[in-house]
Design a protein around this motif. Structure first.
Motif, PDB file in Angstrom:
ATOM      1  N   VAL A  88     -27.683  69.213 -35.547  1.00 10.91           N
ATOM      2  CA  VAL A  88     -26.752  67.791 -35.236  1.00 10.91           C
ATOM      3  C   VAL A  88     -27.394  66.654 -35.817  1.00 10.91           C
ATOM      4  N   PRO A  89     -26.683  66.248 -36.865  1.00 14.34           N
ATOM      5  CA  PRO A  89     -27.868  64.874 -37.001  1.00 14.34           C
ATOM      6  C   PRO A  89     -27.089  63.618 -35.983  1.00 14.34           C
ATOM      7  N   GLY A  90     -28.603  62.968 -35.303  1.00 15.18           N
ATOM      8  CA  GLY A  90     -28.077  61.612 -34.412  1.00 15.18           C
ATOM      9  C   GLY A  90     -28.157  63.132 -33.566  1.00 15.18           C
ATOM     10  N   GLY A  91     -29.180  63.943 -33.210  1.00 15.24           N
ATOM     11  CA  GLY A  91     -28.547  64.862 -31.824  1.00 15.24           C
ATOM     12  C   GLY A  91     -30.084  64.355 -31.448  1.00 15.24           C
ATOM     13  N   ALA A  92     -30.372  65.004 -29.708  1.00 16.97           N
ATOM     14  CA  ALA A  92     -31.977  65.211 -29.175  1.00 16.97           C
ATOM     15  C   ALA A  92     -33.077  66.483 -30.548  1.00 16.97           C
ATOM     16  N   LEU A  93     -32.235  67.240 -30.824  1.00 18.89           N
ATOM     17  CA  LEU A  93     -32.624  67.655 -31.504  1.00 18.89           C
ATOM     18  C   LEU A  93     -33.323  67.379 -33.211  1.00 18.89           C
ATOM     19  N   ALA A 249     -29.546  63.685 -60.425  1.00 17.68           N
ATOM     20  CA  ALA A 249     -27.921  63.220 -59.737  1.00 17.68           C
ATOM     21  C   ALA A 249     -28.438  61.849 -59.846  1.00 17.68           C
ATOM     22  N   GLY A 250     -30.015  61.273 -59.458  1.00 21.34           N
ATOM     23  CA  GLY A 250     -30.192  60.131 -58.894  1.00 21.34           C
ATOM     24  C   GLY A 250     -30.738  59.858 -57.756  1.00 21.34           C
ATOM     25  N   ILE A 251     -30.795  60.058 -56.775  1.00 18.37           N
ATOM     26  CA  ILE A 251     -30.922  60.597 -55.533  1.00 18.37           C
ATOM     27  C   ILE A 251     -31.831  61.625 -54.870  1.00 18.37           C
ATOM     28  N   ASP A 319     -32.126  56.476 -54.969  1.00 18.01           N
ATOM     29  CA  ASP A 319     -30.939  56.454 -54.457  1.00 18.01           C
ATOM     30  C   ASP A 319     -30.828  55.472 -55.194  1.00 18.01           C
ATOM     31  N   ARG A 320     -30.274  55.858 -56.730  1.00 21.18           N
ATOM     32  CA  ARG A 320     -30.297  54.449 -57.433  1.00 21.18           C
ATOM     33  C   ARG A 320     -28.608  53.964 -57.205  1.00 21.18           C
ATOM     34  N   GLU A 321     -27.468  54.563 -56.636  1.00 23.07           N
ATOM     35  CA  GLU A 321     -26.637  54.189 -56.029  1.00 23.07           C
ATOM     36  C   GLU A 321     -26.344  52.617 -55.284  1.00 23.07           C
ATOM     37  N   ALA A 322     -27.962  52.730 -54.485  1.00 19.73           N
ATOM     38  CA  ALA A 322     -28.101  51.667 -53.735  1.00 19.73           C
ATOM     39  C   ALA A 322     -29.066  50.636 -53.973  1.00 19.73           C
ATOM     40  N   GLY A 323     -29.354  51.302 -55.540  1.00 24.39           N
ATOM     41  CA  GLY A 323     -30.576  49.960 -55.507  1.00 24.39           C
ATOM     42  C   GLY A 323     -32.373  50.518 -55.838  1.00 24.39           C
ATOM     43  N   VAL A 324     -32.126  51.893 -55.626  1.00 19.99           N
ATOM     44  CA  VAL A 324     -33.909  52.325 -55.967  1.00 19.99           C
ATOM     45  C   VAL A 324     -34.121  53.772 -56.449  1.00 19.99           C
ATOM     46  N   PRO A 325     -34.807  52.996 -58.218  1.00 21.09           N
ATOM     47  CA  PRO A 325     -34.870  54.275 -58.958  1.00 21.09           C
ATOM     48  C   PRO A 325     -35.420  55.378 -58.310  1.00 21.09           C
ATOM     49  N   ALA A 369     -24.143  61.222 -45.330  1.00 21.67           N
ATOM     50  CA  ALA A 369     -23.896  59.560 -45.118  1.00 21.67           C
ATOM     51  C   ALA A 369     -25.548  59.746 -44.471  1.00 21.67           C
ATOM     52  N   TRP A 370     -25.768  61.252 -43.523  1.00 18.68           N
ATOM     53  CA  TRP A 370     -26.109  60.916 -42.230  1.00 18.68           C
ATOM     54  C   TRP A 370     -28.201  60.679 -43.360  1.00 18.68           C
ATOM     55  N   VAL A 371     -28.395  61.383 -44.021  1.00 24.07           N
ATOM     56  CA  VAL A 371     -29.064  62.330 -45.286  1.00 24.07           C
ATOM     57  C   VAL A 371     -29.710  60.460 -45.701  1.00 24.07           C
ATOM     58  N   ARG A 372     -28.138  60.232 -46.874  1.00 25.32           N
ATOM     59  CA  ARG A 372     -28.370  58.533 -47.266  1.00 25.32           C
ATOM     60  C   ARG A 372     -29.216  57.873 -46.950  1.00 25.32           C
ATOM     61  N   GLU A 373     -29.065  57.640 -45.543  1.00 23.79           N
ATOM     62  CA  GLU A 373     -29.190  56.472 -44.638  1.00 23.79           C
ATOM     63  C   GLU A 373     -30.846  56.610 -43.667  1.00 23.79           C
TER      64      GLU A 373
END
Length: 471
Positions: A88-93, A249-251, A319-325, A369-373
């Motif tokens: 689970v993203p953000g969980g203890a594991l 995909a640019g990411i 992440d091209r969308e976030a400005g990081v090519p 979103a959790w992957v992008r972050e």
């Protein structure tokens, strides 16, 4: 496998964790209880002939493989353990896995990335029932070049847990499990493509610490079997497909290694010729290495010299969308192509995130979103984890070597000189075939020569070993 006092010191030195926090174990147990077919969009692929091929005794089985011949090429099915289903993203594991980075392997047992209830049971692709997986389907033409890639969540059932030596024996005897019947044909074709791409394969002897049968430990040298090389090519094929998906995909997150600089190539070319091997006009380092004889002292020194071509490995998040090519040099110099980690999620953190990206991109969906972050954080996490794992591995080898040699002080050994010493008294490097020990050595050494050396220090407590060349 029982714990060993020899490696307990390594565990203490590196403060390796013992067990998992209660919250992590509870979350893992709950995830293990969920049926593998839960969740939307998961296809039933239990009819596919798949097997796992791993070292004997392995339980953390990330990949199940199927390779079949088609009318005009091959089809590869590569099922990868689906960790996105149970973490689970953000969980203890998730948080504990991010702290660990990867499974750390010691001769007397591992320090796993995930609790064994998952990594060695419910999430492992063991042949005891259906398992959730991410299924890569890669079609290749008659020359073994990929022509299409599909990736989706599935339920699979491994038919057998095989090991490399057993599969190699079957291949040599002309009998191969139906799941991998075409691997002996596809594997060499993919290996030939690797050489043409410029993939640098060192093929140095691998030191392995194993029980000696009397309560202690010994060392053995092993060369990679053909089946291991073929299996590795399928993993690389999948990782290259993942890298291409993410670049388009640019990411994504790539495993990178700079191409060798011209001065490094020239130094290697000169060393190769000085050791007696021709370098044909226009030949690549990969082609020269692939053409070396297997058991030749000078060839061993050439392979050791080639390690200088494989420096600067790292990870590049973009992440091209976030400005990081993507990076300007997106390739992996040791593979000869862009490459990403997706095939070992039970044992390596990055694979779970890269897999989720590939699933989203190929489905035409937004990356989670959790992957992008997490992307900007992963290169440092993985680089630190890789360096840490390498230090633990080296410490175990050093202590095993020193313990094995501790009673041999003053004895002489035959060795291959891999590297001469430096101008200011810096020791050179030797390889002792029996027992297989890689060590520093003072005195006059000529790379590629067979020399006599004397053991002058072997400290099991620290792993320090010293040899001196016998004039």
């Amino acid at each position: 496998m029982r714990a060993s006092p020899l490696f307990a010191a390594v565990r203490a030195e590196f403060a390796l964790p013992v067990g998992f926090p209660a919250a992590v174990l509870a979350e893992a147990a709950a995830a293990a209880d969920r049926p593998p077919v839960d969740g939307p969009g998961r296809v039933d692929a239990t009819d596919l002939e798949l097997v796992t091929i791993d070292p004997p005794g392995s339980k953390d089985l990330d990949q199940a493989l199927g390779v079949v011949r088609r009318d005009h090429g091959f089809r590869v099915h590569y099922a990868i353990a689906d960790l996105g289903r149970v973490v689970v993203p953000g969980g203890a594991l998730d948080e504990e896995a991010r702290r660990r980075g990867q499974t750390i392997y010691l001769p007397d047992g591992s320090v796993p990335l995930h609790p064994p209830v998952l990594s060695e049971a419910a999430a492992s692709l063991l042949p005891d029932g259906p398992r959730a997986a991410v299924l890569w389907t890669i079609d290749l033409d008659d020359t073994a070049e990929p022509v299409s890639v599909d990736v989706r969540r599935a339920v699979v059932r491994s038919r057998a847990r095989l090991d490399y030596a057993g599969v190699q024996a079957d291949v040599d005897a002309g009998r191969v499990h139906p799941a991998v019947a075409a691997l002996p044909e596809l594997g060499p074709l993919r290996r030939a493509h690797a050489v043409r791409r410029g993939a640098v394969e060192l093929e140095l002897p691998e030191q392995e610490v194993v029980p000696d049968g009397a309560g202690g430990w010994t060392l053995r040298a092993r060369r990679r079997l053909d089946v291991e090389a073929w299996n590795a090519e399928i993993s690389l094929l999948t990782g290259m497909a993942a890298g291409r998906i993410m670049l388009d995909a640019g990411i994504g997150l790539l495993r990178t290694l700079p191409a060798p600089e011209p001065p490094a190539l020239e130094t290697f070319r000169r060393a190769t010729r000085e050791l007696g091997f021709a370098w044909a006009p226009g030949a690549s380092a990969a082609e020269v290495l692939a053409g070396l004889p297997a058991d030749d002292p000078a060839a061993l020194a050439v392979r050791r010299a080639a390690t200088t071509l494989l420096r600067g490995a790292g990870y590049a998040a973009f992440d091209r969308e976030a400005g990081v090519p993507p990076p300007d040099d997106a390739g992996h110099g040791g593979i000869g192509a862009p490459y990403a980690h997706v095939t070992a999620p039970l044992r390596r953190l990055a694979d779970r995130f890269c897999t989720e990206l590939c699933l989203a991109v190929t489905a035409g969906a937004e990356p989670p979103a959790w992957v992008r972050e997490a992307l900007p954080l992963l290169p440092d996490v993985m680089a630190e984890s890789d360096a840490f794992a390498a230090k633990v591995d080296r410490a175990c080898l050093d202590r095993a070597e020193a313990a094995l040699l501790a009673g041999c002080l003053g004895e002489e050994f035959e060795a291959v000189a891999l590297r001469p010493g430096g101008a200011e008294g810096e020791p050179g490097e030797i390889y002792v075939p029996d027992p297989p020990v890689l060590a520093r050595c003072t005195g006059a050494l000529t790379a590629g020569a067979v020399v006599r050396v004397r053991l002058v220090a072997a400290e099991a407590a620290t792993g320090r070993i010293e040899f001196v060349a016998v004039s």
